[in-house]
Design a protein around this motif. Structure first.
Motif, short mmCIF file in Angstrom:
data_model
loop_
_atom_site.label_atom_id
_atom_site.label_comp_id
_atom_site.label_asym_id
_atom_site.label_seq_id
_atom_site.Cartn_x
_atom_site.Cartn_y
_atom_site.Cartn_z
N SER A 90 5.43 -6.32 -0.89
CA SER A 90 4.64 -5.90 -1.30
C SER A 90 4.90 -4.31 -2.73
N ASN A 125 -9.03 -3.11 3.21
CA ASN A 125 -8.26 -4.33 3.43
C ASN A 125 -8.64 -5.97 2.51
N THR A 157 -1.00 -4.19 -3.02
CA THR A 157 -0.90 -6.08 -1.92
C THR A 157 -0.19 -6.49 -1.64
N ASP A 163 2.85 -0.58 -4.51
CA ASP A 163 1.70 -0.50 -4.94
C ASP A 163 1.38 0.70 -5.58
N THR A 209 -2.74 -6.69 7.22
CA THR A 209 -4.09 -6.06 6.43
C THR A 209 -3.39 -4.96 7.22
N GLN A 220 -7.42 3.04 -1.16
CA GLN A 220 -7.28 3.85 -0.12
C GLN A 220 -8.20 5.20 -0.43
N SER A 257 -2.95 -10.55 0.05
CA SER A 257 -3.88 -9.41 0.97
C SER A 257 -4.14 -8.19 -0.18
N THR A 314 -3.67 -0.35 4.95
CA THR A 314 -4.62 -0.31 4.41
C THR A 314 -3.83 1.21 3.64
N TYR A 343 -5.38 -3.68 -0.67
CA TYR A 343 -5.45 -2.73 -0.11
C TYR A 343 -5.73 -1.72 -0.95
#
Length: 842
Positions: A641, A586, A631, A643, A154, A598, A594, A156, A596
């Motif tokens: 993961s 998130n 993610t 990003d 979770t 920002q 998940s 962010t 997210y």
């Protein structure tokens, strides 16, 4: 000096093949076969009454089973004490009794903690949630705990957590912080004197250099007064830490610090053990390295749970003439003043003595060997005895955490930390040409008295600061989310000066043309205040939205009796302020998946160097606008993961090299106008089974000045880590982890024929690949008087690469072919082997 043997070509090919294979294997997701749950063996648990999050984490560690939960569901609930031999399902049921939550068995054998939709968080505070101030889904797997990092579900912003188990198994106890974080995505560190020894010459995060990102210790920001940098060798050794968290983003409004836009590296101090124990530990290895320490844990007493950890280390270092000695101490006491009130006392102290190198030219490496640092000839400036440094640092705080009402918690940390650097150095410690020697004395009236052509010119310098500060925060629980309100206040008293000396004459002061030996004499008082307001909102099940705003106030009171550049007095005061709004989201899409995003505004007050001119005028602070999306996927056997980020940097104050008549090449700060940082990052792990797992990360980082093709210096274009790890939980373990660093430029500025600074890349440094091997064995309950004995071996730079790894600046004096001074470089430190032994009594 003999030149260390070059690595054999076959070894280099083997290294490349190894890292390529493990990189591909570590990043390919594999589908776990479906399985019917089978009853697991009962486990014996002794869980005290504590926060539910802590109890579930301990149960997962004890059982080796996956337990997934979201803090938005857990809230601030408490769990009762549970003792006995139970199945994991029964133990979880007892922990959840009365909470409204229940444990749902998963097809892969794990447990998912769920509650009815709309159930509000319980108002009782969670010490762990209060301390971290971050939502997490906790996924406990043995393989993840052993990997270089884990990624919470979770988050962010892109986040990697280095857990205690990895630090214990893979990092030597005496190592500095740079050795702990070097395998993380988008992180590059350079320590030429050996792994974790001496100070890191470079620590880069997404291309942001030390001083452009944030560092915290137990949530308290800290950094040097001049430009927020950190001397890694004067910080916390690995044995003092429980975990390290690398946040590659600006955080939320509640993230405190003066340079959060570049990310935050957060260090958490070790927790006292639950039972009394004495743990001696030691290290012996390459470069004549010897270190020993002792940890004493009190267990729970009327005076609290205490730990005292002391360590001393001595080494000759990899580089010639670069020996160091270091002593460290940590004391921590956690006192339960009541059911909902905890008082924590902590102090650390570090003292280090070392000979400081400045890098070497390519000609020097060819002449003296790849491990050349300083020389042993007293007639030259490079003589090691002319370049000693002493560092002292300390960090202390008192932390009170309590519940003021069923829905309101309060935490206050009152702290102080200090740093002192005393050093003597020759004018150019890289200089081995006797023609560069010479000391000229002047009278107090500025009249030339005489020149001594063979004397060694140098300086004595002292830089010291002391911080006093406080962080205060309130957390109010509401049915739809938490409201966070807090403030950070800090005052930093800084004093630094230096004067010229004749090192051949016992370091006597040498007056210059202005009649004074002082090059500068500066007092500096800095005041920081950061109030913030944040709302952690849960509008629907599985979603967290974090809108917030922070106000940054930074005031610098600069008083120079002799200013650095002009040698004239200067008294100036500047105040820099900025509103920093942010929003992050998130969404738990499915269990174990998940996404997210920002957006945040960043701010950085200008460094002290911009004041070192006669007319400062109105100085504009640096600002950024950060965008990130990412993610996280977590399954039984694999995690992944990814990003992407884009950072618009305005009013970028960059370091530049200029040629000063009569002095030589010097560093200064210039306003580059702006820069854009952007990139992609991916991190993953695959649990093969039988205790084996693969890990890998890959980062593409790009940083360029606006409206140019000039890359920001010291920004590798690609960074990657890849490794194979093993630990079945029964004793033996090992890891083989590689690190690839792509090419980068040493400088991004130069001086044109008119003496103006222009932006252009110089001194390209090629890519490097290294690999580290660690292996050991945890022996438990030996001979009835020893609860654990762990021998281990750490081999750094396994394939013995000596490649050029970083640019180190220019020599101050011009030489043949180098009107701006010959370029200096760092090389990778050669292969090193360290044997470690620790035991815990009883």
């Amino acid at each position: 000096m003999s030149r260390p043997p070059s690595p054999h070509p076959s070894s280099q090919r083997l290294a490349c093949l190894l890292v390529m294979t493990t990189a591909i294997a570590g990043l390919l997701p594999a589908r776990a076969p479906a399985a019917t749950p089978t009853p697991a063996a009962p486990v014996t648990v002794h869980l005290r009454a504590q926060s539910l999050a802590e109890s579930l984490q301990e149960l997962a560690r004890i059982s080796g089973r996956d337990i997934l939960f979201a803090s938005s569901e857990i809230g601030n609930r408490r769990a009762p004490a549970v003792d006995g031999t139970l199945s994991v399902e029964d133990a979880a049921t007892r922990l959840l009794r009365g909470s409204g939550l229940h444990a749902v068995p998963q097809h892969d054998g794990g447990l998912l903690i769920e509650g009815p939709a709309g159930t509000p968080p319980h108002p009782t505070p969670s010490p762990q949630d209060a301390q971290k101030d971050a939502e997490q889904v906790t996924v406990i797997r043995r393989a993840e705990r052993l990997a270089p990092s884990t990624v919470p579900l979770t988050i962010t912003e892109p986040t990697s957590v280095i857990q205690k188990r990895f630090i214990t198994n893979n990092i030597i106890p005496l190592a500095s912080v740079d050795d702990i974080i070097k395998f993380q995505p988008s992180v590059w560190s350079q320590n030429p004197n050996g792994p974790g020894m001496g100070k890191a010459e470079t620590i880069s995060l997404r291309g942001f250099q030390d001083g452009q990102y944030n560092m915290t210790f137990d949530g308290i920001p800290f950094g040097d007064a001049s430009d927020l940098h950190h001397t890694t060798s004067s910080l916390f050794i690995s044995h003092f830490l429980d975990q390290v968290q690398v946040d590659r983003g600006p955080g939320t409004a509640a993230t405190l610090g003066n340079a959060t836009f570049g990310g935050t590296i957060g260090f958490d101090s070790r927790e006292p053990a639950k039972h009394f124990g004495v743990t001696p530990y030691g290290t012996y290895g390459s470069f004549n390295t010897r270190a020993g320490g002792i940890e004493i844990d009190s267990g729970k007493t009327r005076a609290g749970s205490m730990v005292l950890d002391m360590q001393h280390e001595e080494t000759d270092g990899y580089l010639t003439g670069s020996a160091e000695r270091r002593s460290n101490l940590l004391f921590k006491d956690v006192i339960e003043l009541g059911e909902h009130t905890t008082l924590t006392l902590l102090t650390t102290y570090d003292k280090e003595w070392q000979y400081t190198t400045q890098g070497a030219t390519l000609a020097q490496y060819a002449k003296y060997g790849d491990n050349y640092g300083l020389c042993f000839n007293r007639a030259l400036q490079c003589y090691y005895g002319y370049n000693p440094s002493t560092y002292q640092s300390d960090f202390s705080y008192v932390n009170l955490r309590t519940r003021l009402a069923p829905w309101l918690t309060f935490e206050d940390k009152l702290y102080t930390n200090g740093f002192v650097h005393d050093y003597t150095e020759s004018t150019d410690a890289s200089q081995d040409d006797p023609s560069a020697n010479g000391v000229t004395f002047y009278s107090t009236a500025g009249k030339k008295l005489g020149t001594y052509g063979t004397d060694i010119p140098g300086k004595y310098a002292r830089a010291s600061f002391r911080d006093y500060g406080d962080t205060m925060k309130f957390r109010a629980n509401t049915p739809v989310g938490d409201v966070l309100l807090g403030v950070w206040a800090d005052v930093q008293d800084d004093r630094r000066y230096t004067y010229a000396v004749d090192l051949s004459q016992g370091s006597i002061p040498v007056p210059g043309k202005n009649g004074s030996a002082y090059s500068y004499d500066i007092s500096d008082l800095n005041t920081t205040v950061q109030p913030y307001l944040e709302f952690d909102w849960h509008p629907i099940k599985g979603m967290t939205v974090k809108p917030g705003i922070k106000y940054s106030y930074f005031h610098r009171d600069y008083d120079a009796a002799i200013n650095k550049s002009t040698k004239l007095p200067l008294n100036d005061r500047q105040t820099f302020t900025s509103w920093q709004p942010s929003i992050a989201i998130n969404q738990i899409i499915l269990p174990g998946w998940s996404a997210y995003g920002q957006i945040a505004r960043g701010f950085l007050a200008p460094p002290m160097s911009v004041f070192q001119t006669q007319n400062v005028g109105s100085v504009t602070p640096e600002t950024t606008l950060n965008y990130q999306v990412g993610t996280v996927l977590q399954k039984k056997r694999w995690t992944l993961s990814a990003d992407a980020y884009y950072i618009d940097f305005s009013n970028y104050i960059a370091s530049a090299q200029i040629k000063v008549p009569g002095i030589g090449t010097q560093s200064t700060s210039v306003n580059s106008g702006g820069a854009v940082y952007k990139g992609l990052e991916i991190e993953g792990q695959y649990a093969i089974g039988a205790g084996f797992s693969l890990y890998g990360n890959y980062s593409v980082n790009d940083a360029q000045y606006k409206h140019t093709q000039v890359r920001v210096a010291a920004t590798p274009n690609v960074l990657a880590s890849f490794g194979l790890l093993y630990d079945n939980g029964k004793g033996p373990y090992f890891s083989l982890i590689g690190k690839f660093v792509g090419n980068h430029w040493g400088l991004d500025s130069t001086t044109d024929s008119d003496g103006h600074t222009v932006f252009a890349n110089q001194y390209r440094v090629g890519s490097t690949t290294t690999a580290d091997l660690a292996l050991g064995w945890h022996f438990h309950h030996l001979a009835g008087f020893m609860s654990e004995l762990t021998p281990s071996l750490k081999i750094a730079n396994l394939f013995d690469s000596h490649a050029i790894s970083d640019f180190a600046g220019n020599q101050s004096a011009a030489s043949k072919g180098y009107p701006d001074g010959a370029p200096l470089y760092w090389r990778l430190s050669g292969r090193s082997i360290f044997f470690n032994l620790s035991m815990t009594l009883p």
